[in-house]
Design an enzyme around this catalytic site. Structure first.
Site, mmCIF file in Angstrom:
data_model
loop_
_atom_site.group_PDB
_atom_site.id
_atom_site.type_symbol
_atom_site.label_atom_id
_atom_site.label_comp_id
_atom_site.label_asym_id
_atom_site.label_seq_id
_atom_site.Cartn_x
_atom_site.Cartn_y
_atom_site.Cartn_z
ATOM 1 N N LYS A 83 2.199 -3.470 7.275
ATOM 2 C CA LYS A 83 2.467 -3.665 5.846
ATOM 3 C C LYS A 83 3.909 -3.313 5.507
ATOM 4 C CE LYS A 83 0.155 -4.774 2.959
ATOM 5 N NZ LYS A 83 -0.089 -6.140 2.418
ATOM 6 N N THR A 99 0.820 -1.204 0.000
ATOM 7 C CA THR A 99 0.000 0.000 0.000
ATOM 8 C C THR A 99 0.855 1.255 0.000
ATOM 9 O OG1 THR A 99 -1.551 1.280 1.384
ATOM 10 C CG2 THR A 99 -0.086 -0.212 2.533
ATOM 11 N N ASP A 100 0.280 2.358 -0.461
ATOM 12 C CA ASP A 100 0.993 3.634 -0.403
ATOM 13 C C ASP A 100 1.094 4.161 1.025
ATOM 14 O OD1 ASP A 100 -1.688 4.298 -0.065
ATOM 15 O OD2 ASP A 100 -1.764 5.741 -1.706
ATOM 16 N N GLU A 101 0.316 3.585 1.964
ATOM 17 C CA GLU A 101 0.321 4.089 3.329
ATOM 18 C C GLU A 101 1.641 3.839 4.051
ATOM 19 O OE1 GLU A 101 -3.195 3.731 5.704
ATOM 20 O OE2 GLU A 101 -4.410 3.202 3.967
ATOM 21 N N TYR A 122 -1.753 -0.453 11.011
ATOM 22 C CA TYR A 122 -1.927 -1.117 9.707
ATOM 23 C C TYR A 122 -0.728 -0.881 8.794
ATOM 24 C CZ TYR A 122 -3.217 -1.419 4.797
ATOM 25 O OH TYR A 122 -3.203 -1.673 3.449
#
Length: 352
Positions: free
Chosen positions: A160, A130-132, A156
């Site tokens: 990741k 994810t870009d997060e 989260y």
């Protein structure tokens, strides 16, 4: 013909990928490994003839090894993850268990079967991230690239980021043939109605409030899930082992604008489709009013990242990635899908 293991293949993105891969690679056998948590739905992949569902946990390394050996699997596409930021704030342990320990389990199994047992099989382990993991951008900062330093801000995104590092380590240390893609916010069919777009669509149909965090000006890059599947396919077929690729939708929008467009699409649908007012009498649009009246500002989420944006230059140049949807057409199709597939989402609403 090839055999592919798709982890989390009964979930939102994984399920869409199963449909996409089956359509574009009709001779391939797809093995779906999913433990069918709240976000996994067997009906999502019902009817995909060449997809076999195995109900199991990615942390069960012995099971994964058995599937790789017995099914002759040469490609793992790893979607399985806990992914809802709000849930990671109230209960981070599940994110550590699934996203970190689960990914490590898959990597161990792949290393053992593909490398240690000396099969010599050409293989690929593709990891969806994810870009997060990159943290939050200021309003004038350049978009995230593959070289942006990691700075996760939620349990989260931290989980990741950890899994991304494990995938990289297995490639660098053991020679496992891996690729990783970091995507922006997905939307489209089969998305569990806790995420912004399906939640607000379904709330609008029933006349429930549309809860907007803070001032609603948090910015996200929106990616239609089919475009994401197209990007993953390009990573698997053209990506260089050990490399990462950013997959974005080219639609960087503040949440408030996304919500206003949802309201516009709902109002438009009620004006154009006969019978919607009878099906959803609680909707403001059923009474000739505007859906925007449901907008409700609520206290901001803890640690809420202000802006994400994806620079997909590398993916476009090196693997030929090209999104096919703009946000307007993608959102309209998504709304129509939910209107046409109440049998899929209605049980989820009742059980929530």
């Amino acid at each position: 013909m090839a055999n592919v293991l798709v982890t989390g293949g009964a979930g939102f993105i994984g399920g869409n990928f199963v449909h996409y891969w089956s359509e574009h690679h009709p001779d391939d056998v797809i093995v779906v490994l999913d433990c069918l948590t709240y976000a996994g739905n067997q009906s999502t992949i019902a009817g995909v003839e060449r997809a076999e569902l195995v109900v199991g946990d990615i942390r069960d390394t012995d099971l994964v090894e058995k599937l790789l050996r017995e099914r002759g699997i040469a490609t793992i596409v790893h979607f399985a993850a806990e992914s809802h930021v709000d849930r990671s704030i109230t209960g981070p342990d599940a994110f550590i268990e699934t996203n970190i320990l689960g990914t490590n389990s898959l990597l161990k199994a792949a290393r053992k079967v593909w490398l240690d047992e000396g099969s010599g099989m050409e293989h690929r382990f593709h990891h969806i991230s994810t870009d997060e993991v990159f943290g939050s951008l200021g309003p004038d900062d350049p978009a995230f690239s593959e070289t942006t330093p990691y700075a996760p801000n939620s349990p989260y995104s931290a989980s990741k980021a950890s899994s991304d590092h494990l995938v990289r380590a297995y490639q660098h240390t053991f020679g496992l043939q891996t690729t990783t893609s970091n995507c922006s916010n997905n939307y489209g069919p089969y998305q569990y109605p806790e995420k912004l777009i399906p939640l607000f669509l379904l709330n609008a149909l029933s006349g429930k409030p549309l809860p907007i965090y803070g001032d609603g000006m948090n910015v996200r890059d929106w990616l239609h899930v089919e475009d994401h599947c197209r990007g993953i396919e390009a990573c698997i077929e053209k990506g260089v082992p050990g490399e990462t690729y950013n997959i974005g939708g080219g639609a960087e929008l503040p949440n408030l604008m996304v919500i206003e467009r949802i309201c516009e699409e709902v109002d438009k649908a009620f004006a154009e489709i006969d019978g919607l007012a009878e099906r959803y009498p609680g909707a403001p649009a059923a009474k000739g009013r505007s859906t925007v009246e449901l907008k409700t500002f609520v206290e901001d989420r803890k640690g809420h990242d202000r802006r994400y944006a994806i620079d997909e230059t590398k993916a476009r140049a090196e693997i030929g990635y090209q999104p096919g949807y703009d946000f307007e057409s993608g959102l309209a199709l998504t709304l129509r899908w939910y209107l046409d597939n109440e049998r899929w989402w209605a049980p989820l609403i009742r059980s929530a």
